[in-house]
Design a protein around this motif. Structure first.
Motif, short mmCIF file in Angstrom:
data_model
loop_
_atom_site.label_atom_id
_atom_site.label_comp_id
_atom_site.label_asym_id
_atom_site.label_seq_id
_atom_site.Cartn_x
_atom_site.Cartn_y
_atom_site.Cartn_z
N PHE A 400 0.55 -1.12 0.29
CA PHE A 400 -0.25 0.41 -0.16
C PHE A 400 0.65 1.68 -0.24
O PHE A 400 0.16 2.24 -0.62
CB PHE A 400 -1.22 -0.02 1.34
N VAL A 401 1.74 0.83 0.83
CA VAL A 401 2.75 2.27 0.14
C VAL A 401 3.39 2.21 -0.87
O VAL A 401 3.87 3.58 -0.94
CB VAL A 401 3.65 2.49 1.76
N ALA A 402 3.86 1.32 -1.31
CA ALA A 402 4.11 1.55 -2.64
C ALA A 402 3.34 2.03 -3.63
O ALA A 402 3.20 2.55 -4.49
CB ALA A 402 4.84 0.21 -2.95
N ALA A 403 1.85 1.54 -3.68
CA ALA A 403 0.80 1.81 -4.59
C ALA A 403 0.79 3.38 -4.12
O ALA A 403 0.79 4.68 -5.10
CB ALA A 403 0.06 1.22 -3.70
N ALA A 404 0.77 3.98 -3.00
CA ALA A 404 1.03 5.41 -2.21
C ALA A 404 1.31 6.04 -3.17
O ALA A 404 1.30 7.47 -3.79
CB ALA A 404 1.17 5.76 -0.72
N PRO A 408 0.42 7.51 -8.01
CA PRO A 408 0.39 8.55 -8.74
C PRO A 408 1.27 9.20 -9.63
O PRO A 408 0.69 10.06 -10.69
CB PRO A 408 0.30 9.84 -7.57
N LEU A 409 2.56 8.71 -9.21
CA LEU A 409 3.35 8.46 -10.18
C LEU A 409 3.26 8.41 -11.60
O LEU A 409 3.19 9.00 -12.42
CB LEU A 409 4.94 8.33 -9.62
N TRP A 410 3.21 7.82 -11.51
CA TRP A 410 2.58 7.09 -13.10
C TRP A 410 1.05 8.26 -13.80
O TRP A 410 1.47 8.00 -14.98
CB TRP A 410 1.97 5.02 -12.97
N VAL A 411 0.20 8.02 -13.10
CA VAL A 411 -1.05 9.00 -13.07
C VAL A 411 -0.48 10.17 -13.57
O VAL A 411 -1.08 10.38 -14.70
CB VAL A 411 -2.31 9.41 -11.98
N ALA A 412 0.43 10.07 -13.48
CA ALA A 412 1.09 11.58 -13.03
C ALA A 412 1.90 12.35 -14.73
O ALA A 412 1.55 12.93 -15.73
CB ALA A 412 1.98 12.64 -12.31
N VAL A 413 2.93 11.11 -15.04
CA VAL A 413 3.37 10.79 -16.20
C VAL A 413 2.49 11.00 -17.20
O VAL A 413 2.42 11.31 -18.40
CB VAL A 413 4.42 9.90 -16.40
N ALA A 414 1.44 9.90 -17.48
CA ALA A 414 0.50 9.21 -18.43
C ALA A 414 0.15 10.74 -18.75
O ALA A 414 -0.73 11.29 -20.09
CB ALA A 414 -0.82 8.89 -17.83
#
Length: 470
Positions: A400-404, A408-414
């Motif tokens: 869950f920490v990794a997902a947090a 967001p990093l994946w969504v931001a770059v996308a």
């Protein structure tokens, strides 16, 4: 068993009457649908009301109700009840399209169409699936209700199913026999599934129950309660303080977002090169290819409203089932509702233009600052991590920490790659989440039950001091 046999017989008679196009039935069907169309179609508020009621029987609503209930049952280790719920609901998904194809009845054609229905007409899928799902939920969770509330709950469920069926008639997308056929088939299917469940109970040595009076599994009553009763009187002042604190935090967060966003929106019409706001979107636009387009399309989708809502519902259901407290769920709802309102308010005030590069997702309804996708993703996964970390010492809590961090990093770059946002829009989302999530966590204390349990444990015995030798 008698009721389910009568329902099955009624459905069989209706199928035959519809297939042979029995004139008295067709005349009744046509008269009802034309009369309701003339009554409802001229009144837009009434059409809107009927549409809202109809959506309560749609696949999207029913599927999530079943998914959330099944998740709660699985977490509480009530596998048989979860299996009954899922199998009963899946039966409706099989019966509806199969019978529509087999009977082949066309939809009504009315003088003033106000809605559109896909596929054939008999039986009504909304009537069938709403009866199946709401009836299954009632007989599963009935033991959790006090005895005096069980009959009103059954009555309320029945009224809701009747209203959904009536809404399909009022919208002119079904005949009366379609709706009655859906109800009768739904009653027969739920009765059949309940009989099978009772047979399994009997084989395992448990007594046979009266599902409509005491539910399918009365001994599961404790596990079916969503949460333990709270301590209302002592906590009432703190709740009021928390509500006031959340209001203050919301206003201050909005002020910070607007203070940053307005200058960015005004500087060179929103496309000034502050922190790479001009250079980075243009660099991404010049390096697009098919593989990256597919990856970023998925990254953008996992941050949209539907995906965030879906994940949030599952996280909320699991939190309620595991913690048996409402506070974690209230925390999650507060975080997500606050994020949505803060995003909409700050976007409306800032009104920043999107990057001046080709937009891969077409015209978007809101301004560029801040990124709602990124803000929602940060808030959701950060809230989930905050709920999970104190409640377990298992290795998977770090997922869950990794997902947090990674989601967001994946969504931001996308979003940057697809030309939807400037880099400072992403920073605005980080500002939103960075102010709002800690404020909600501090004010609502979602893990208070864990800390209270820890402090209630007796302190370990200390070794007696050794006296020094004389």
């Amino acid at each position: 068993m008698t009721g389910f046999g009568v329902a099955a017989l009624l459905f069989s008679v209706l199928v035959i009457a519809v297939r042979v196009r029995w004139v008295p039935l067709e005349s009744l069907d046509r008269g009802v649908v034309d009369g309701l169309n003339a009554l409802v179609a001229p009144h837009r508020p009434l059409v809107t009301l009927m549409g809202g009621i109809s959506r309560l029987g749609s696949f999207g609503i029913l599927a999530w109700l079943i998914a959330i209930a099944a998740t709660l049952l699985l977490v509480r280790r009530r596998l048989r009840l979860a299996s009954f719920l899922v199998a009963t609901a899946l039966g409706g998904l099989v019966l509806d399209p199969t019978l529509k194809l087999a009977v082949g009845r066309l939809r009504p054609v009315v003088e003033r169409p106000v809605a559109h229905g896909g596929g054939n007409s008999f039986p009504s899928g909304h009537a069938l699936n709403s009866f199946i799902c709401y009836a299954a939920l009632l007989v599963v969770f009935l033991p959790a209700l006090p005895a005096r509330w069980r009959r009103p709950a059954l009555l309320a469920g029945g009224v809701l199913v009747l209203l959904i069926g009536f809404s399909r008639l009022a919208l002119g997308v079904h005949f009366l026999s379609d709706v009655i056929g859906g109800w009768s088939l739904g009653a027969a299917w739920v009765g059949l599934c309940a009989a099978a469940f009772e047979l399994v109970r009997h084989e395992s040595g448990k007594r046979v129950t009266a599902p409509l009076a005491e539910g399918l599994e009365p001994e599961a009553a404790r596990d079916l309660h969503p949460a333990a009763p709270g301590r209302a009187p002592a906590e009432a002042p703190r709740r009021l303080w928390a509500v006031a604190g959340l209001a203050v935090a919301w206003v201050l967060t909005l002020g910070a977002l607007v203070a940053v966003g307005l200058p960015l929106a005004r500087y060179q019409h929103g496309n000034g090169n502050v922190l790479g706001d001009h250079a980075i979107p243009h660099w991404f636009a010049a390096h697009r290819d098919a593989a990256l387009e597919r990856i970023t399309a998925t990254g953008s989708d996992v941050g949209n409203t539907h995906a965030i809502l879906a994940i949030g519902l599952v996280v909320g259901a699991v939190a309620l089932a595991v913690a048996r407290r409402w506070r974690p769920v209230v925390f999650l709802l507060t975080v997500m509702f606050g994020e949505l309102t803060l995003f909409l308010a700050s976007a409306a005030i800032a009104g920043r233009a999107r990057p001046d590069v080709p937009n891969m997702d077409g015209q978007l309804p809101t301004s560029s600052y801040p990124s709602g996708h990124v803000a929602a993703t940060i808030c959701l996964w950060a809230a989930a991590a905050l709920l999970v970390l104190p409640r377990t010492r298992a290795w998977w809590r770090w997922l869950f920490v990794a997902a947090a961090v990674l989601m967001p990093l994946w969504v931001a770059v996308a979003r940057l790659y697809r030309g939807e946002h400037h880099p400072t829009d992403i920073l605005g989302s980080v500002l939103l989440a960075g102010l709002w999530v800690p404020a909600a966590w501090w004010l609502l204390r979602p893990n208070a039950d864990v800390t209270e349990h820890a402090t209630a444990r007796p302190a370990p015995a200390t070794a007696r001091p050794v006296r020094a030798a004389p």
